[in-house]
Scaffold this motif. Structure first.
Motif, mmCIF file in Angstrom:
data_model
loop_
_atom_site.group_PDB
_atom_site.id
_atom_site.type_symbol
_atom_site.label_atom_id
_atom_site.label_comp_id
_atom_site.label_asym_id
_atom_site.label_seq_id
_atom_site.Cartn_x
_atom_site.Cartn_y
_atom_site.Cartn_z
ATOM 1 N N ILE A 210 0.810 -1.098 0.157
ATOM 2 C CA ILE A 210 -0.143 -0.017 0.059
ATOM 3 C C ILE A 210 0.902 1.030 -0.005
ATOM 4 O O ILE A 210 1.679 1.494 0.808
ATOM 5 C CB ILE A 210 -1.030 -0.155 1.166
ATOM 6 N N GLY A 211 0.910 1.947 -1.003
ATOM 7 C CA GLY A 211 1.587 3.067 -1.335
ATOM 8 C C GLY A 211 2.756 2.913 -2.438
ATOM 9 O O GLY A 211 3.483 2.028 -2.381
ATOM 10 N N SER A 212 2.985 3.971 -2.989
ATOM 11 C CA SER A 212 3.989 4.034 -4.240
ATOM 12 C C SER A 212 5.162 4.949 -4.052
ATOM 13 O O SER A 212 5.597 5.608 -4.945
ATOM 14 C CB SER A 212 3.479 4.146 -5.509
ATOM 15 N N ILE B 37 -6.603 4.164 -6.260
ATOM 16 C CA ILE B 37 -7.007 2.800 -5.508
ATOM 17 C C ILE B 37 -6.739 3.001 -4.040
ATOM 18 O O ILE B 37 -5.492 2.942 -3.740
ATOM 19 C CB ILE B 37 -6.728 1.489 -5.952
ATOM 20 N N GLN C 248 2.718 16.158 0.374
ATOM 21 C CA GLN C 248 1.553 15.986 -0.648
ATOM 22 C C GLN C 248 0.102 15.740 0.160
ATOM 23 O O GLN C 248 0.267 15.256 1.059
ATOM 24 C CB GLN C 248 1.859 14.793 -1.494
ATOM 25 N N GLY D 190 9.004 5.672 -1.904
ATOM 26 C CA GLY D 190 10.277 5.142 -2.103
ATOM 27 C C GLY D 190 10.132 3.668 -1.307
ATOM 28 O O GLY D 190 10.545 2.732 -1.732
ATOM 29 N N GLY E 255 7.213 1.666 -0.682
ATOM 30 C CA GLY E 255 6.683 0.821 -1.547
ATOM 31 C C GLY E 255 7.141 0.345 -2.928
ATOM 32 O O GLY E 255 7.222 -0.830 -2.960
ATOM 33 N N ASN F 85 5.186 11.377 -1.032
ATOM 34 C CA ASN F 85 6.262 12.467 -0.508
ATOM 35 C C ASN F 85 7.763 12.356 -0.836
ATOM 36 O O ASN F 85 8.539 13.277 -0.970
ATOM 37 C CB ASN F 85 6.168 12.492 1.000
ATOM 38 N N THR F 86 8.050 11.115 -1.363
ATOM 39 C CA THR F 86 9.282 10.731 -1.800
ATOM 40 C C THR F 86 9.647 11.687 -2.740
ATOM 41 O O THR F 86 10.945 12.177 -2.993
ATOM 42 C CB THR F 86 9.429 9.308 -2.020
ATOM 43 N N ASP G 288 -2.845 7.319 6.644
ATOM 44 C CA ASP G 288 -4.157 6.073 6.532
ATOM 45 C C ASP G 288 -3.465 4.774 7.032
ATOM 46 O O ASP G 288 -4.305 4.085 7.666
ATOM 47 C CB ASP G 288 -4.391 5.740 5.161
ATOM 48 N N ALA H 56 6.935 -0.306 6.372
ATOM 49 C CA ALA H 56 8.424 0.616 5.889
ATOM 50 C C ALA H 56 8.140 1.983 5.618
ATOM 51 O O ALA H 56 7.228 2.375 5.045
ATOM 52 C CB ALA H 56 8.995 -0.415 4.768
ATOM 53 N N GLY H 57 9.329 2.813 5.966
ATOM 54 C CA GLY H 57 9.037 4.150 5.707
ATOM 55 C C GLY H 57 8.457 5.093 6.677
ATOM 56 O O GLY H 57 8.465 4.849 7.719
ATOM 57 N N LYS I 72 -3.546 5.555 -3.573
ATOM 58 C CA LYS I 72 -4.827 6.004 -3.644
ATOM 59 C C LYS I 72 -4.566 7.439 -4.808
ATOM 60 O O LYS I 72 -5.933 7.809 -5.114
ATOM 61 C CB LYS I 72 -5.175 6.552 -2.229
ATOM 62 N N GLY J 227 -2.036 13.580 -0.104
ATOM 63 C CA GLY J 227 -2.389 12.259 0.344
ATOM 64 C C GLY J 227 -1.666 11.684 1.758
ATOM 65 O O GLY J 227 -1.818 10.618 2.307
ATOM 66 N N LEU K 227 -0.663 -0.525 -4.433
ATOM 67 C CA LEU K 227 -1.962 0.088 -4.673
ATOM 68 C C LEU K 227 -1.586 1.679 -4.375
ATOM 69 O O LEU K 227 -0.854 1.852 -3.022
ATOM 70 C CB LEU K 227 -3.140 -0.472 -3.785
HETATM 71 P P1 ADP Z 1 7.526 6.721 2.111
HETATM 72 O O1 ADP Z 1 8.477 7.963 1.855
HETATM 73 O O2 ADP Z 1 7.406 6.135 3.503
HETATM 74 O O3 ADP Z 1 7.715 5.742 0.899
HETATM 75 P P2 ADP Z 1 5.706 8.198 0.844
HETATM 76 O O4 ADP Z 1 4.770 9.546 1.170
HETATM 77 O O5 ADP Z 1 6.658 8.699 -0.239
HETATM 78 O O6 ADP Z 1 6.107 7.468 1.782
HETATM 79 O O7 ADP Z 1 4.604 7.394 -0.266
HETATM 80 C C1 ADP Z 1 3.524 6.872 0.415
HETATM 81 C C2 ADP Z 1 2.212 6.840 -0.575
HETATM 82 O O8 ADP Z 1 1.235 6.178 0.025
HETATM 83 C C3 ADP Z 1 1.772 8.127 -0.895
HETATM 84 O O9 ADP Z 1 1.892 7.989 -2.528
HETATM 85 C C4 ADP Z 1 0.235 7.952 -0.590
HETATM 86 O O10 ADP Z 1 -0.567 8.775 -1.223
HETATM 87 C C5 ADP Z 1 0.165 6.464 -0.456
HETATM 88 N N1 ADP Z 1 -1.186 6.054 0.387
HETATM 89 C C6 ADP Z 1 -1.313 6.630 1.447
HETATM 90 N N2 ADP Z 1 -2.440 5.982 2.336
HETATM 91 C C7 ADP Z 1 -2.927 5.054 1.293
HETATM 92 C C8 ADP Z 1 -4.111 4.328 1.085
HETATM 93 N N3 ADP Z 1 -5.022 4.264 2.186
HETATM 94 N N4 ADP Z 1 -4.302 3.574 0.003
HETATM 95 C C9 ADP Z 1 -3.344 3.673 -1.073
HETATM 96 N N5 ADP Z 1 -2.158 4.420 -0.968
HETATM 97 C C10 ADP Z 1 -2.152 5.246 0.123
#
Ligand code: ADP
Length: 445
Positions: A10-12, A154, A211, A14, A16, A42-43, A217, A408-409, A35, A213, A33
Motif C-alpha cells: 500500500i503506497g507508491s 485505489i 503532498q 520510496g 513501496g 512525499n518521496t 491512513d 516500512a518508511g 490512492k 495524500g 496500490l
Molecule cells: P515513504 O517515503 O514512506 O515511501 P511516501 O509519502 O513517499 O512514503 O509514499 C506513501 C504513498 O502512500 C503516498 O503516495 C500516498 O498517497 C500513498 N497512500 C497513503 N495512504 C494510502 C491508502 N490508504 N491507499 C493507497 N495508497 C495510500
C-alpha cells in the motif's frame, strides 16, 4: 486488478516501490496500490539525499566513515529517543542499500552533508538533481521492466484478518483483494489534520510541505487491527520552507550544506545554520514570526541544482552584488555586507566564532550574482507511527508480531527519535523497503 497476490503493497513512495522490486526479485507476485493519481508520494519531494556510512561512494571521495559514527550522530540528533534496534539495523544497512541501488543502475555518486551530521554521508546523483524525483523515476523504470502491477487511484480502506493472520485488504471500491502479506508503505500524516489535531494541536496553524495524500491512513489501518503506535506527538517542522505563495516549497538542506547562511530581517546571522532541524526551527521561531532569509552566491547555487527550479517558480531574489540584493529584499546594505564579510572570514579561518558552525564551510559567499530566499518553518515529517521490529513486522500493543503485516518508511515510528536528520528519510525507505520485501518472502515460505 486480480483477486489474489502474494503481497499487497500500500503506497507508491520510496518504501513501496523498493519493497515491491525486492519481493518480485525473490519470486513473489506483488501488487502496488496508490490512492492518489500521482505516483511517488512525499518521496518525490525529497531534496537532500540518502544517508549511508562506509559506502564505496564515500571511499571514492576519500571519506572514511563508520556505522558507529552514523549511529551516534543520528542518536544525538534524535534526542537519544531513537529506537536503538531499528537505528542499529538502519545504520548498518545503508551501504548495502547504496550497493543495491547501484546494481540497479541508480547512481548516487555525489556527496553532501545535512544538519546534525559531521561527515559527508548524504548521497545524491552527480547531476545534483533533487534525490526524490530521481529515485522515484528510476525505481518506476524497474517496476515497469519487471511488469509489477501498480494501480493508482485505489485507496485501501481496511485490512482483512483470517485466523489471526493478515489475509488481504478492502479498497474504497469495496473490492476484496487477497494476499498472504501486506506491506504498509503509506507514508506519514503531515497533511492529516485530524491526526495532527489529536497529537499536535499546536502545529495546526502551520503550512505543510507534504503532498495532500499524507494523511496517516496506514497508521489508522494498523491501529484498527490492534497495532501499537509510538512517538505520535513527534512531528518535525522543517526550518527552511518558502511559503509566500499558495504552495509550500521546501528549500533543501543542501543549500545550507553547500554554504548558504541564514539571516534575520536585519540581515544578521542568528544561528548555526547546520544545527539540527529542531534547533534551527526554534531559532527562527524566536525571531518573532517573520521568518528568515537564506543568503548564497553563484558558487553555491551551482552546487544545488534545485535552486534553478526555485528560481524558475519565482522564489529567489537576486542582485548583481550584495548591495543590490539588500536593496531588493529590504536589508540595510552595510549590515548585509558586514554579515557576509564576517562569514567569509569564518570560512577562511574554518572557525565560526559566533555560532560554532563546523560544516558546510567549503566555499565563501563571494561570486555574484547573489541570492536570497525568504523562508519560515512548516510541518514536514512525522516521526511517529506504527511500531515494528527490525524485521519490519508490525507489533501489537503487547509487542507481539501481527502475522503477515509489515511496514516500512514514514508510516513507521521510532527510528528517528524526536528529530529526523536530513537524508535519513530516503535512506529509511530503501533500507526498510528492501528489508520488508525480504522478510515477506521469508514469512511466506
Ligand atoms: P515513504 O517515503 O514512506 O515511501 P511516501 O509519502 O513517499 O512514503 O509514499 C506513501 C504513498 O502512500 C503516498 O503516495 C500516498 O498517497 C500513498 N497512500 C497513503 N495512504 C494510502 C491508502 N490508504 N491507499 C493507497 N495508497 C495510500
Amino acid at each position: 486488478l486480480q483477486d489474489n497476490y502474494d503481497v499487497i503493497i500500500i503506497g507508491s513512495g520510496g518504501a513501496g516501490l523498493t519493497s515491491a522490486i525486492q519481493a518480485y526479485e525473490l519470486g513473489l507476485s506483488p501488487v502496488i496500490l496508490e490512492k492518489m493519481d500521482k505516483i511517488g508520494g512525499n518521496t518525490t519531494r525529497a531534496s537532500s539525499g540518502m544517508n549511508a556510512a562506509e559506502t564505496f561512494v564515500q571511499l571514492n571521495h576519500k571519506i572514511v566513515d563508520s556505522f558507529q559514527a552514523f549511529y551516534d550522530e543520528t542518536f544525538v540528533g534524535g534526542g537519544k529517543k531513537n529506537n536503538p534496534e531499528l537505528l542499529k539495523f538502519f545504520t548498518e544497512h545503508g551501504a548495502l542499500a547504496i550497493d543495491w541501488l547501484e546494481k540497479h543502475g541508480i547512481e548516487l555518486d555525489d556527496l553532501t552533508i545535512t544538519g546534525g551530521m559531521k561527515t559527508m554521508r548524504t548521497h545524491r546523483p552527480s547531476s545534483m538533481a533533487p534525490i526524490g524525483g530521481y529515485l522515484v523515476t528510476e525505481l518506476l523504470k524497474l517496476v515497469k521492466k519487471d511488469q509489477i502491477p501498480l494501480f493508482d487511484k485505489i485507496k485501501v480502506d481496511k485490512l482483512l484478518m483470517t485466523d489471526g493472520k493478515i489475509s488481504g485488504v478492502i479498497t474504497d471500491k469495496e473490492k476484496e483483494i487477497h494476499a498472504g502479506a501486506v506491506i504498509l508503505a503509506t507514508g506519514g500524516f503531515g497533511a492529516g489534520k485530524d491526526l495532527l489535531e489529536k497529537y499536535r494541536n499546536d502545529l495546526l496553524k502551520l503550512k505543510t510541505t507534504n503532498q495532500p495524500g499524507a494523511t496517516g491512513d496506514g497508521i489508522k489501518l494498523a491501529k484498527a487491527i490492534g497495532a501499537k503506535l509510538v512517538d505520535m506527538d513527534q512531528v518535525q517542522v522543517h526550518p527552511t520552507v518558502q511559503q509566500d505563495t499558495s504552495h509550500a516549497f521546501l528549500i533543501g538542506e543542501a543549500v545550507r550544506g553547500e554554504g548558504a547562511i541564514l539571516v534575520n530581517k536585519q540581515g544578521v546571522r542568528f544561528v548555526n545554520e547546520l544545527d539540527t532541524r529542531k534547533n534551527v526551527t526554534k531559532a527562527i521561531d524566536d525571531l518573532g514570526g517573520t521568518g528568515a532569509y537564506l543568503i548564497f552566491d553563484t558558487g553555491i547555487r551551482k552546487r544545488v541544482k534545485a535552486i534553478e527550479f526555485y528560481d524558475h517558480v519565482g522564489l529567489v531574489e537576486s542582485g548583481q552584488n550584495l548591495l543590490e540584493l539588500a536593496d531588493k529584499v529590504g536589508f540595510d546594505p552595510q549590515t548585509l555586507q558586514m554579515t557576509v564579510d564576517k562569514w567569509n572570514f569564518a570560512v577562511a579561518k574554518k572557525d565560526d566564532l559566533e555560532f560554532h558552525r563546523t560544516t558546510g564551510m567549503d566555499r565563501k559567499i563571494i561570486q555574484g550574482p547573489f541570492f536570497a530566499i525568504h523562508i519560515a518553518p512548516a510541518v514536514h515529517y512525522t516521526m511517529g507511527g506504527v511500531a515494528i521490529n527490525p524485521q519490519t513486522q508490525v507489533l501489537n500493543e503487547n509487542n507481539q508480531v501481527i502475522k503477515g503485516l509489515f511496514a516500512a518508511g514514514e508510516v513507521v515510528g521510532g527510528l528517528h527519535g524526536n528529530n529526523r536528520i536530513g537524508g535519513n528519510s530516503i535512506a529509511e525507505t530503501v533500507v526498510f523497503g528492501r528489508q520488508a520485501g525480504q522478510q515477506v518472502f521469508k514469512y511466506l515460505q
